[in-house]
Write a protein that holds these residues in place. Structure first.
Motif, mmCIF file in Angstrom:
data_model
loop_
_atom_site.group_PDB
_atom_site.id
_atom_site.type_symbol
_atom_site.label_atom_id
_atom_site.label_comp_id
_atom_site.label_asym_id
_atom_site.label_seq_id
_atom_site.Cartn_x
_atom_site.Cartn_y
_atom_site.Cartn_z
ATOM 1 N N ASP A 230 12.256 45.048 31.288
ATOM 2 C CA ASP A 230 11.412 43.911 31.636
ATOM 3 C C ASP A 230 11.856 43.327 32.976
ATOM 4 O O ASP A 230 13.023 42.952 33.142
ATOM 5 C CB ASP A 230 11.496 42.843 30.539
ATOM 6 N N GLN A 231 10.932 43.244 33.927
ATOM 7 C CA GLN A 231 11.268 42.792 35.278
ATOM 8 C C GLN A 231 11.780 41.356 35.289
ATOM 9 O O GLN A 231 12.726 41.025 36.001
ATOM 10 C CB GLN A 231 10.038 42.920 36.189
ATOM 11 N N SER A 232 11.165 40.492 34.497
ATOM 12 C CA SER A 232 11.578 39.095 34.473
ATOM 13 C C SER A 232 12.997 38.952 33.940
ATOM 14 O O SER A 232 13.815 38.218 34.506
ATOM 15 C CB SER A 232 10.606 38.280 33.610
ATOM 16 N N ARG A 233 13.311 39.671 32.860
ATOM 17 C CA ARG A 233 14.663 39.592 32.312
ATOM 18 C C ARG A 233 15.671 40.202 33.275
ATOM 19 O O ARG A 233 16.784 39.693 33.435
ATOM 20 C CB ARG A 233 14.737 40.303 30.965
ATOM 21 N N ARG A 234 15.298 41.313 33.916
ATOM 22 C CA ARG A 234 16.194 41.945 34.883
ATOM 23 C C ARG A 234 16.556 40.966 35.989
ATOM 24 O O ARG A 234 17.723 40.820 36.366
ATOM 25 C CB ARG A 234 15.528 43.183 35.477
ATOM 26 N N ARG A 235 15.548 40.271 36.514
ATOM 27 C CA ARG A 235 15.787 39.315 37.591
ATOM 28 C C ARG A 235 16.711 38.190 37.138
ATOM 29 O O ARG A 235 17.644 37.801 37.845
ATOM 30 C CB ARG A 235 14.446 38.753 38.073
ATOM 31 N N THR A 236 16.472 37.674 35.928
ATOM 32 C CA THR A 236 17.285 36.574 35.410
ATOM 33 C C THR A 236 18.729 36.996 35.181
ATOM 34 O O THR A 236 19.669 36.278 35.560
ATOM 35 C CB THR A 236 16.686 36.055 34.092
ATOM 36 N N GLU A 237 18.923 38.162 34.571
ATOM 37 C CA GLU A 237 20.277 38.626 34.265
ATOM 38 C C GLU A 237 21.077 38.881 35.541
ATOM 39 O O GLU A 237 22.256 38.514 35.643
ATOM 40 C CB GLU A 237 20.218 39.896 33.415
ATOM 41 N N VAL A 238 20.450 39.523 36.524
ATOM 42 C CA VAL A 238 21.156 39.828 37.765
ATOM 43 C C VAL A 238 21.457 38.545 38.534
ATOM 44 O O VAL A 238 22.539 38.386 39.113
ATOM 45 C CB VAL A 238 20.334 40.813 38.623
ATOM 46 N N PHE A 239 20.512 37.605 38.536
ATOM 47 C CA PHE A 239 20.747 36.331 39.217
ATOM 48 C C PHE A 239 21.937 35.603 38.602
ATOM 49 O O PHE A 239 22.828 35.123 39.310
ATOM 50 C CB PHE A 239 19.496 35.454 39.139
ATOM 51 N N ASP A 240 21.962 35.517 37.273
ATOM 52 C CA ASP A 240 23.060 34.813 36.605
ATOM 53 C C ASP A 240 24.398 35.511 36.841
ATOM 54 O O ASP A 240 25.437 34.857 36.989
ATOM 55 C CB ASP A 240 22.783 34.710 35.102
ATOM 56 N N PHE A 241 24.373 36.846 36.878
ATOM 57 C CA PHE A 241 25.616 37.579 37.096
ATOM 58 C C PHE A 241 26.149 37.351 38.513
ATOM 59 O O PHE A 241 27.347 37.109 38.703
ATOM 60 C CB PHE A 241 25.390 39.069 36.858
ATOM 61 N N THR A 242 25.272 37.399 39.512
ATOM 62 C CA THR A 242 25.726 37.167 40.884
ATOM 63 C C THR A 242 26.186 35.723 41.075
ATOM 64 O O THR A 242 27.102 35.452 41.853
ATOM 65 C CB THR A 242 24.612 37.494 41.896
ATOM 66 N N ARG B 168 16.830 49.426 44.943
ATOM 67 C CA ARG B 168 16.010 50.150 43.970
ATOM 68 C C ARG B 168 14.977 49.255 43.297
ATOM 69 O O ARG B 168 13.825 49.632 43.112
ATOM 70 C CB ARG B 168 16.917 50.787 42.906
ATOM 71 N N HIS B 169 15.388 48.035 42.936
ATOM 72 C CA HIS B 169 14.487 47.124 42.244
ATOM 73 C C HIS B 169 14.076 45.931 43.103
ATOM 74 O O HIS B 169 13.361 45.052 42.621
ATOM 75 C CB HIS B 169 15.132 46.633 40.946
ATOM 76 N N GLY B 170 14.528 45.876 44.351
ATOM 77 C CA GLY B 170 14.090 44.824 45.257
ATOM 78 C C GLY B 170 14.541 43.433 44.878
ATOM 79 O O GLY B 170 13.871 42.450 45.198
ATOM 80 N N ILE B 171 15.687 43.315 44.208
ATOM 81 C CA ILE B 171 16.168 42.010 43.755
ATOM 82 C C ILE B 171 17.436 41.584 44.483
ATOM 83 O O ILE B 171 17.518 40.485 45.039
ATOM 84 C CB ILE B 171 16.450 42.034 42.232
#
Length: 369
Positions: free
Chosen positions: A271-283, A308-311
């Motif tokens: 899921d793109q939305s979850r991917r964005r949220t998880e990566v943001f919180d990790f960084t 790869r995912h543009g995030i």
């Protein structure tokens, strides 16, 4: 302790304490690291829970900006919240709240395993000219990347505690880039951490040893920790890792950290939305830790200047692009470009580089062809 906590402890103990018995295949070069990442993603997608879904969705999502349906972030519009000239995307008050929350929970994932692994790990040519004529003055503490020629393209160095991402396709030297970044810090008495989701602990030591960087000695002296993690298990336990990583890094006294690669972590979420949220919180947790961090990312198949995912390029302070450049005659060379560095002046030219037995050298005063 709940059953979930026991499960987390079990896999971390297996992943971090069994360095001598690692059963994963050893990959010694950057070009061969990508297939293992794909295998991990394929394994995750066939399971249940958050890893279900069509992998094609992840590929399609990488072609557009994750932050705006109309692609405004990718096109560099001024109203993008992640624009190069914008402020730090990580709110310091939010980071402090996260740190307090992590500290209040107690009995964390790293109390017995991850922290112990870090402690035990400690026992166990380019031209030198500059693109800038004027003298540089800054009150911001800065660090060098440690790559000859590339450092001369950055006036004064990268600001300390910045988040850096190195983006490139297979075989461009992304892992070598990260290891050389750590080696430079180790040579100057800094402490360093290498988190790998693609290769084994021994494979990293072999790669560094081939270049004469002596990572085994740095481990014995307590300056270096190399931790190999399974990407699927890391994704499952990311909440615990994110909450306790800052305290763990502070305890080890790390000055530099490399994660190879963030692309495998992103691939764990369909899921793109979850991917964005998880990566943001990790960084954000890495930013909170106060360590100068380099993330390694695969390039998009359709755009070598994007991840790869543009995030990740929108969440970091500095972006380095490694790519193949082909001439009209069919000649191919490796080239590096600095896409952005916040709070620093840098060259915007694309320069050739080579990967040798001594590492990467950027020919800062040469043209590509």
């Amino acid at each position: 302790m709940s059953e979930d906590d026991k499960s987390d402890d079990d896999w971390f103990e297996s992943a971090l304490d069994d360095e001598d018995g690692d059963s994963r295949p050893v990959e010694a070069d950057d070009a061969s690291a990508t297939p293992s990442g794909s295998d991990a993603a394929e394994s995750a997608s066939t399971g249940t829970g958050p890893f279900e879904g069509d992998s094609d969705d992840g590929e399609r999502s990488g072609d557009s900006s994750p932050f705006a349906d109309d692609g405004s972030a990718a096109s560099g519009r001024e109203d993008s919240p992640f624009d190069d000239n914008s402020g730090d995307p990580f709110d310091s008050e939010a980071g402090s709240a996260d740190a307090e929350s992590a500290g209040d929970n107690g009995g964390g994932l790293f109390d017995d395993d991850f922290a112990t692994a870090f402690e035990s790990a400690g026992s166990g040519g380019g031209d030198s000219g500059s693109d800038f004529e004027e003298e540089f003055e800054s009150d911001i503490p800065r660090v060098d990347i440690g790559i000859e020629g590339l450092d001369q393209m950055i006036q004064g160095g990268v600001p300390q505690r910045h988040l850096i991402v190195t983006i490139g396709s297979a075989g461009t030297g992304k892992t070598t880039f990260g290891l050389q970044f750590l080696h430079h810090g180790l040579q100057n008495g800094e402490n360093a951490v290498f988190l790998t989701l693609e290769q084994s602990h021994d494979a990293i030591l072999d790669t560094a040893g081939d270049r004469g960087w002596g990572f085994e000695e740095y481990e014995e002296q307590g300056q270096l920790a190399i931790v190999d993690l399974d990407p699927v298990e890391m994704a499952n336990s990311l909440d615990n890792i994110r909450g306790e990583l800052p305290a763990l890094i502070e305890k080890f006294g790390a000055d530099r950290l490399v994660l190879d690669s963030v692309s495998l972590l992103e691939m764990m979420y369909d899921d793109q939305s979850r991917r964005r949220t998880e990566v943001f919180d990790f960084t954000r947790s890495l930013k909170q830790a106060g360590v100068t961090t380099m993330l390694v990312s695969e390039a998009s198949e359709s755009n070598p200047f994007a991840s790869r995912h543009g995030i990740i390029e929108y969440l970091t302070d500095a972006v380095f692009i490694l790519q193949y450049v082909r001439s009209d005659t069919g000649e191919t060379r490796l080239a590096v470009e600095i896409q952005k560095i916040r709070n620093a002046n840098h060259s915007r030219e694309t320069k050739p580089y080579e990967i040798t037995n001594d590492g990467i050298s950027v020919y800062q005063q040469a043209n590509i062809f």
